[in-house]
Scaffold this active site. Structure first.
Site, PDB file in Angstrom:
ATOM      1  N   LYS A   1       0.792   4.595   6.892  1.00 20.71           N
ATOM      2  CA  LYS A   1       0.275   5.398   5.784  1.00 20.71           C
ATOM      3  C   LYS A   1       0.901   6.795   5.850  1.00 20.71           C
ATOM      4  O   LYS A   1       1.607   7.141   6.795  1.00 20.71           O
ATOM      5  CB  LYS A   1      -1.259   5.535   5.861  1.00 20.71           C
ATOM      6  CG  LYS A   1      -2.025   4.238   5.963  1.00 20.71           C
ATOM      7  CD  LYS A   1      -2.039   3.444   4.679  1.00 20.71           C
ATOM      8  CE  LYS A   1      -2.841   2.147   4.834  1.00 20.71           C
ATOM      9  NZ  LYS A   1      -2.804   1.309   3.623  1.00 20.71           N
TER      10      LYS A   1
ATOM     11  N   SER B   1       0.800  -1.227   0.000  1.00 23.21           N
ATOM     12  CA  SER B   1       0.000   0.000   0.000  1.00 23.21           C
ATOM     13  C   SER B   1       0.832   1.275   0.000  1.00 23.21           C
ATOM     14  O   SER B   1       0.309   2.350  -0.297  1.00 23.21           O
ATOM     15  CB  SER B   1      -0.940   0.016   1.216  1.00 23.21           C
ATOM     16  OG  SER B   1      -0.210   0.162   2.417  1.00 23.21           O
TER      17      SER B   1
END
Length: 278
Positions: free
Chosen positions: A119, A42
Site C-alpha cells: 500500500k 488495490s
C-alpha cells in the site's frame, strides 16, 4: 568400488551445492531484495495485477518481518517469519532502522494475518487522518487532488481470484470497457501519484484517525477497491501498521504479465518492464 565411491561423492557434492545455493538465496532475500508479485487491483493504476517487482529491504533496516515466510500449501509447508526470526519480535524496533517517507509504496506484514500487503504510506506517527468525500485530510488540511481523465480497462476476470474490476460507468458486460475517474494526488511533501475512484463507497467518509507513535497509516491508490488502514485491524482490516512490520520499499517494476501465468508471453506488458514506481 572406486566407481561407487566417486558416484557417492558426486551425489554429496551435488547436495552441498544445492544447500549452499539455497542458503545464499535465503540470505540475499532476507537482507537485500524480496520478490513480490501483485495479486490484486488495490494499487491500480500505479501497480497492476501481474506486475512483478523486487522490494528493497535495506531502505528501512531490519526486523523479524524481514525474514521470509515460506508457504507452499500443496506441500503442507507453512513456515512463518516469526518461526525464523521471532527473537527480533516484541519491541517494535529495527536494526539499522530508518524512517519511511510519506508517499512511499511499502510492502508490510499484516499485523494479524501475517500476509504481505502493499500500500501507499499516507499517515506518519502522530498524524490525524480523516477521509471526507474520498479526499484525505492530514492534520486538518486536505490533500491536493487534480482531475486527470479516466482509467480504462477491459471488464474480465483478473488475477488468481478471477475477480471482475469495479467500474464507475456501472456494471458492464464481460469484454466491455470499465471506466474509473483518475486524479493526481499530491502529499504535503510534494510526492505525487495517480488515484482511482468509482463513486461513493463506505470508505469515502471516515472519522479522524490518530496514528499512534511507532505506527503508520496506509491506503491503496485504487481507493474504492482497497482494504487498508481505513478498516479496523482484524484478520482482513489493516488498521495502524507497527514500524517493525515494514518489510521494504517498492521502487521499480521488473516484469509484468496480464495473463494468469508469467509464461504466457503473449500477455506480457512490455511498456511496464523496469518501470519506476511513483
Amino acid at each position: 568400488m572406486a566407481d561407487k565411491a566417486k558416484q557417492d561423492n558426486g551425489i554429496v557434492e551435488t547436495i552441498k551445492t544445492i544447500v549452499y545455493a539455497l542458503l545464499i538465496a535465503g540470505v540475499f532475500r532476507t537482507l537485500f531484495f524480496q520478490p513480490f508479485w501483485i495479486p490484486s487491483g488495490s494499487m491500480k493504476d500505479t501497480l497492476l495485477i501481474g506486475d512483478f517487482l523486487f522490494v528493497n529491504k535495506m531502505t528501512y533496516g531490519y526486523s523479524y518481518a524481514s525474514c521470509p515466510s515460506i508457504r507452499i500449501q500443496r506441500l503442507g509447508i507453512n513456515i512463518d517469519a516469526k518461526d525464523i526470526c521471532g527473537w527480533l519480535d516484541g519491541d517494535n524496533s529495527r536494526i539499522m532502522g530508518s524512517e519511511p517517507e510519506r508517499g512511499d509504496v511499502v510492502v508490510f506484514r499484516h499485523p494479524v494475518s501475517g500476509q504481505d500487503y502493499i500500500k501507499r504510506l499516507i499517515g506518519l506517527p502522530g498524524d490525524k487522518i480523516q477521509i471526507k468525500d474520498s479526499l484525505p485530510y492530514i492534520n486538518g488540511v486536505p490533500v491536493k487532488q487534480m482531475p486527470d481523465g479516466v482509467f480504462e480497462e477491459i471488464s474480465e476476470p483478473q488475477g488468481p481470484e478471477r475477480r471482475f474490476p469495479g467500474c464507475e460507468n456501472g456494471p458492464v458486460g464481460e469484454g466491455g470497457i470499465c471506466v474509473k475517474s483518475r486524479k493526481i494526488e499530491t502529499l504535503p511533501n510534494g510526492k505525487s501519484y495517480g488515484v482511482l475512484n468509482i463513486g461513493e463507497t463506505s470508505g469515502d467518509n471516515r472519522g479522524v484517525y490518530t496514528v499512534p507513535q511507532g505506527h503508520y497509516f496506509f491506503m491503496g491508490d485504487n481507493r474504492d477497491n482497497s482494504t487498508d488502514s481505513r478498516v479496523s485491524q482484524n484478520r482482513y482490516g489493516v488498521g495502524f501498521v507497527p514500524y517493525e512490520n515494514l518489510i521494504g520499499r517498492a521502487d521499480r517494476i521488473m516484469f509484468s504479465s496480464a495473463g494468469r501465468s508469467m509464461f504466457f508471453f503473449w500477455t506480457w506488458r512490455g511498456d511496464r518492464f523496469f518501470k519506476a514506481i511513483e
